[in-house]
Design an enzyme around this catalytic site. Sequence first.
Site, PDB file in Angstrom:
ATOM      1  CD1 TRP A 156      -3.070  -1.172   0.550  1.00 16.99           C
ATOM      2  CD2 TRP A 156      -1.761  -2.381   1.898  1.00 16.99           C
ATOM      3  NE1 TRP A 156      -3.693  -2.372   0.770  1.00 16.99           N
ATOM      4  CE2 TRP A 156      -2.916  -3.139   1.585  1.00 16.99           C
ATOM      5  CE3 TRP A 156      -0.796  -2.955   2.732  1.00 16.99           C
ATOM      6  CZ2 TRP A 156      -3.112  -4.431   2.086  1.00 16.99           C
ATOM      7  CZ3 TRP A 156      -0.995  -4.232   3.223  1.00 16.99           C
ATOM      8  CH2 TRP A 156      -2.147  -4.955   2.901  1.00 16.99           C
ATOM      9  CG  HIS A 177      -6.447  -0.940   3.246  1.00 16.16           C
ATOM     10  ND1 HIS A 177      -5.985  -2.212   3.444  1.00 16.16           N
ATOM     11  CD2 HIS A 177      -5.998  -0.223   4.320  1.00 16.16           C
ATOM     12  CE1 HIS A 177      -5.297  -2.277   4.573  1.00 16.16           C
ATOM     13  NE2 HIS A 177      -5.283  -1.082   5.118  1.00 16.16           N
ATOM     14  NE  ARG A 203      -3.892   1.477  -1.773  1.00 13.87           N
ATOM     15  CZ  ARG A 203      -4.216   0.260  -2.211  1.00 13.87           C
ATOM     16  NH1 ARG A 203      -3.554  -0.268  -3.223  1.00 13.87           N
ATOM     17  NH2 ARG A 203      -5.168  -0.427  -1.627  1.00 13.87           N
ATOM     18  CD  GLN A 217      -9.738  -0.591  -0.967  1.00 16.83           C
ATOM     19  OE1 GLN A 217      -9.903  -0.718   0.241  1.00 16.83           O
ATOM     20  NE2 GLN A 217      -8.684  -1.054  -1.598  1.00 16.83           N
ATOM     21  CB  VAL A 260      -7.738 -12.431   5.966  1.00 17.46           C
ATOM     22  CG1 VAL A 260      -8.816 -11.377   6.112  1.00 17.46           C
ATOM     23  CG2 VAL A 260      -6.868 -12.184   4.746  1.00 17.46           C
ATOM     24  CB  ALA A 314     -12.733  -9.054   6.405  1.00 15.86           C
TER      25      ALA A 314
HETATM   26  N1  PHE Z   1      -7.671  -4.130   2.043  1.00 15.80           N
HETATM   27  C1  PHE Z   1      -7.250  -5.024   1.024  1.00 15.80           C
HETATM   28  C2  PHE Z   1      -6.682  -4.186  -0.130  1.00 15.80           C
HETATM   29  O1  PHE Z   1      -6.841  -3.017  -0.189  1.00 15.80           O
HETATM   30  C3  PHE Z   1      -8.385  -5.896   0.533  1.00 15.80           C
HETATM   31  C4  PHE Z   1      -8.900  -6.864   1.574  1.00 15.80           C
HETATM   32  C5  PHE Z   1      -9.923  -6.496   2.442  1.00 15.80           C
HETATM   33  C6  PHE Z   1      -8.379  -8.155   1.661  1.00 15.80           C
HETATM   34  C7  PHE Z   1     -10.396  -7.388   3.384  1.00 15.80           C
HETATM   35  C8  PHE Z   1      -8.850  -9.035   2.600  1.00 15.80           C
HETATM   36  C9  PHE Z   1      -9.861  -8.657   3.459  1.00 15.80           C
HETATM   37  O2  PHE Z   1      -6.012  -4.720  -0.998  1.00 15.80           O
END
Ligand code: PHE
Length: 346
Positions: A156, A177, A203, A217, A260, A314
Amino acid sequence: MSAQLEELKSRGIGELGEIGDLKELEAWRVRYLGKKSVLTQTLRGLAALPLEERRGVGAQANEVKDLFEMRCEQKRKNLEEGEVARTLERGQIDITLPGRPMPFGRLHPTTQVTRQICDIFFNMGFQVVEGPEVEWDYYNFEALNIPKDHPARDMWATLWVDFQTEGGERPMLLRTHTSPMQIRVMERRRPPLRVVIPGKTYRYEATDATHESMFYQLEGLAVDEGITLADLKGTLLHFANCLFGEERRVRFRCDYFPFVEPGVEMAIECLVCHGSGCRLCSNTGWIEILGAGMVHPRLLERVGYDPAVYTGFAFGMGIERIPMLKYGIDDIRLFYSNDLRFLRQF
Ligand code: PHE
């Protein structure tokens, strides 16, 4: 009333009677009610008068002023009405012409799609919540299992806010995010929990056809007793079927996100070739649309949920990508360059 004010009053009203157009009226107003007028000067000079005179003169001057203002407004109305009537008489206005249509506004394509997606999850019992775009390092990274100097931070590219603590740290950023909202929501509530969070993300990126420094998002989070990966798959399959059609197949593959475990990515069958391979899907037949996974037990612990009792899933997806796929838009920069020729198509 003093002779002077009396004289001013009858002169003013007399002159007003002679006036024939709005321009003259304005000149009259400046002369009798403007900053340099006798009336204004008199009212201003009140303070200098001895107390016993002050009240009498003040009341009289105000009386004349009110009268002037009222008559002036009456005159303005009369003149304006007269002007409209004369224009009509001269036939300069065709009152039978249809009016000019008011231009209709419309919702931005991103807003439209966001609402569509929220509706789909709303119907499955998810609540829609929102959170801050300016975020702390803690929520954007730290609490999501991404400690300082962890290589996953490179996933990120971050825009940092120029804010320094006394200790010399810069802990403020533009969220990269919507995942920090997983922590914020869990901190405030107890399971069972089902929320989606749409919003802007940022970003530090050179923009091109597939990259913008600001984009949207949508995050999803469900926590309860006994939630499994099957719930994640079922929920996201239903979502894909609602948005991309009943027949659309989806594919889950392993992926890595620090917050996760296990982590997956979901792809949908290519919208153009339906799986046989084309340019849009780089000949793979599949198009990746989101990252997801089971909420990492360490996140649950951090917010005081017992991971032995509660589990959750998630997911997070880029919103612009969806209309881009649906409508064959090949440049993400079109969304926010305010070109009506583009926006009017939706
Ligand atoms: N936040 C992650 C991204 O921006 C996406 C994501 C969200 C992945 C929730 C897993 C669970 O790439």
